[in-house]
Motif scaffolding. Structure first.
Motif, short mmCIF file in Angstrom:
data_model
loop_
_atom_site.label_atom_id
_atom_site.label_comp_id
_atom_site.label_asym_id
_atom_site.label_seq_id
_atom_site.Cartn_x
_atom_site.Cartn_y
_atom_site.Cartn_z
N LYS A 22 -0.32 2.74 8.73
CA LYS A 22 -1.41 3.65 8.36
C LYS A 22 -2.51 2.86 7.68
O LYS A 22 -2.24 2.04 6.80
CB LYS A 22 -0.91 4.72 7.40
CG LYS A 22 -0.36 5.94 8.06
CD LYS A 22 -0.17 7.05 7.03
CE LYS A 22 0.15 8.36 7.74
NZ LYS A 22 0.36 9.43 6.77
N VAL A 24 -6.66 3.13 6.01
CA VAL A 24 -7.79 3.93 5.56
C VAL A 24 -9.04 3.14 5.94
O VAL A 24 -9.16 1.96 5.60
CB VAL A 24 -7.77 4.15 4.03
CG1 VAL A 24 -9.00 4.93 3.58
CG2 VAL A 24 -6.50 4.86 3.61
N SER A 91 -14.23 8.50 4.07
CA SER A 91 -13.12 7.68 4.59
C SER A 91 -12.36 8.45 5.66
O SER A 91 -12.45 9.67 5.76
CB SER A 91 -12.18 7.26 3.46
OG SER A 91 -11.64 8.38 2.82
N ILE A 93 -8.41 8.41 7.47
CA ILE A 93 -7.03 7.89 7.46
C ILE A 93 -6.52 7.91 8.90
O ILE A 93 -6.64 8.92 9.59
CB ILE A 93 -6.12 8.71 6.54
CG1 ILE A 93 -6.63 8.65 5.10
CG2 ILE A 93 -4.68 8.21 6.62
CD1 ILE A 93 -5.89 9.57 4.15
N ASP A 95 -3.18 7.07 11.35
CA ASP A 95 -1.78 6.72 11.60
C ASP A 95 -1.76 6.01 12.95
O ASP A 95 -1.79 6.65 14.00
CB ASP A 95 -0.93 7.99 11.62
CG ASP A 95 0.52 7.71 11.94
OD1 ASP A 95 0.87 6.55 12.25
OD2 ASP A 95 1.32 8.66 11.92
N GLU A 135 -3.00 1.71 3.90
CA GLU A 135 -2.87 3.00 3.22
C GLU A 135 -1.76 2.99 2.18
O GLU A 135 -1.82 3.70 1.18
CB GLU A 135 -2.63 4.09 4.27
CG GLU A 135 -2.85 5.50 3.77
CD GLU A 135 -1.56 6.23 3.45
OE1 GLU A 135 -1.64 7.33 2.90
OE2 GLU A 135 -0.47 5.69 3.74
N GLN A 136 -0.74 2.16 2.37
CA GLN A 136 0.40 2.15 1.45
C GLN A 136 0.06 1.56 0.09
O GLN A 136 0.52 2.05 -0.93
CB GLN A 136 1.56 1.36 2.06
CG GLN A 136 2.29 2.13 3.14
CD GLN A 136 3.52 1.37 3.60
OE1 GLN A 136 3.45 0.18 3.89
NE2 GLN A 136 4.63 2.07 3.68
N ASN A 138 -3.37 0.23 -0.70
CA ASN A 138 -4.82 0.13 -0.89
C ASN A 138 -5.35 -1.29 -0.84
O ASN A 138 -6.45 -1.57 -1.32
CB ASN A 138 -5.27 0.80 -2.20
CG ASN A 138 -5.47 2.28 -2.01
OD1 ASN A 138 -5.60 2.76 -0.88
ND2 ASN A 138 -5.48 3.02 -3.10
#
Length: 193
Positions: A22, A24, A91, A93, A95, A135-136, A138
């Protein structure tokens, strides 16, 4: 340590970051001193593109009025109408594993809401950037500062995530358009009007 890109450069995203699922995608900008009497509202839009470089349907156009696409794999943070403050203004996100196989490329754009009508353009915008974070944790993985190369444009394609040999890569596009969001949407296969 983030990889800093220049216009036209491409970089591998998933191959060099095993286990990355994932991301961002953060976009930011500042508006130069401007006294036109209207708000200066920049918007991030995302186009989920098939092999032919076009969207398959309106659902593949993700923006503040349609914040989720790609069967839930792409989620937009919503509209920031001013761009005030530090950090990302909007932003998305993503997956990566959930993106439908039919989507070969994800294009990230910034447009000026009613730019033509308000006599606004990217010559009045500074410090524009796009960055990709894990994402995990930053951690910033990729950053592309657009520079000040634009004057009359009201829309920018800032970058693209795309599939290549089973991996995801990122391309720093940095191409400007006149005609705002309508011009972009038409190019990407949407019916506008």
């Amino acid at each position: 340590m983030a990889i800093s890109l220049s216009k036209g450069q491409k970089v591998d995203l998933t191959k060099g970051n095993p286990g990355l699922t994932k991301v961002v995608v953060g976009l930011g900008w500042d508006v130069n001193k401007y006294d036109g009497g209207n708000d200066f509202d920049l918007d991030t839009s995302v186009f989920l593109l098939a092999e032919n470089g076009k969207v398959a349907s309106d659902a593949d156009f993700v923006f503040y009025n349609n914040t989720t696409g790609g069967n839930g794999s792409v989620v937009h943070s919503g509209d920031n109408r001013t761009g005030d403050g530090d950090g990302d203004d909007e932003s998305v996100i993503i997956d990566l594993q959930g993106v439908p196989a039919s989507v070969q490329k994800i294009a990230f754009t910034i447009t000026i809401h009613e730019g033509d009508a308000r006599n606004q353009n990217f010559g009045q915008v500074s410090n524009s950037y796009v960055r990709i974070l894990n994402e995990q944790n930053n951690e910033e993985l990729i950053r592309y500062d657009l520079g000040e190369d634009f004057s009359i444009e009201t829309a920018l394609v800032v970058g693209e995530l795309y599939r290549h040999n089973g991996e995801w890569k990122f391309s720093a596009t940095g191409s400007g358009y006149q005609g705002g969001l309508a011009a972009l949407a038409t190019d990407f296969g949407l019916q506008v009007g």
